[in-house]
Enzyme design. Sequence first.
Site, short mmCIF file in Angstrom:
data_model
loop_
_atom_site.label_atom_id
_atom_site.label_comp_id
_atom_site.label_asym_id
_atom_site.label_seq_id
_atom_site.Cartn_x
_atom_site.Cartn_y
_atom_site.Cartn_z
N CYS A 67 0.82 -1.11 0.02
CA CYS A 67 -0.04 -0.01 -0.06
C CYS A 67 0.97 1.18 -0.05
O CYS A 67 2.00 1.03 -0.17
CB CYS A 67 -1.03 0.13 0.92
SG CYS A 67 -0.24 0.34 2.77
N HIS A 100 15.34 -13.49 11.32
CA HIS A 100 15.15 -13.22 12.85
C HIS A 100 13.64 -13.65 13.04
O HIS A 100 13.27 -13.89 14.20
CB HIS A 100 15.76 -12.18 13.27
CG HIS A 100 16.97 -11.76 13.31
ND1 HIS A 100 17.85 -10.73 13.99
CD2 HIS A 100 18.05 -12.68 12.66
CE1 HIS A 100 19.16 -10.77 13.75
NE2 HIS A 100 19.40 -11.98 12.96
#
Length: 147
Positions: A67, A100
């Site tokens: 977006c 991570h």
Amino acid sequence: MKEIIPIASDHAGYELKKIVIDYLKSKDFEVEDMGTYSSDSVDYPDFAHKVGSAVNNGTYKRGIVICGSGNGVQMTVNKYPNVRCALCWNEEIAQLGRQHNDANIISMPARFVSSELALKMVDIFLNTEFEGGRHQRRVEKINKLIL
């Protein structure tokens, strides 16, 4: 079997979405375009929910949402318990989101990244493995409800 990548955007992300779709197809991925299909103004949650739901229920392994700022679609898909969406604006963030956090959806801000950078981030997102180890324990805590 080719992996299918679901992708959705709002009107602000529509042009970048088309570029990403062409790139994915050139890399031999199949694409499930979940809208929007023009640059006419729309409400981003209507399209982000389609990707979030499909990744959440296991229909697809990972997805892409876009977006204007990347924030709205990222907030929407992160409402799903099995989704970990990383809002990415540079290559290192895309890499760390995978390594991570085991991100399974990437969110990109179409108004703030070039198409070249967006494609680099998509490539990193699709080709970086989750490191596991100490990060696995942390990822498991993401959905822990604390009252």
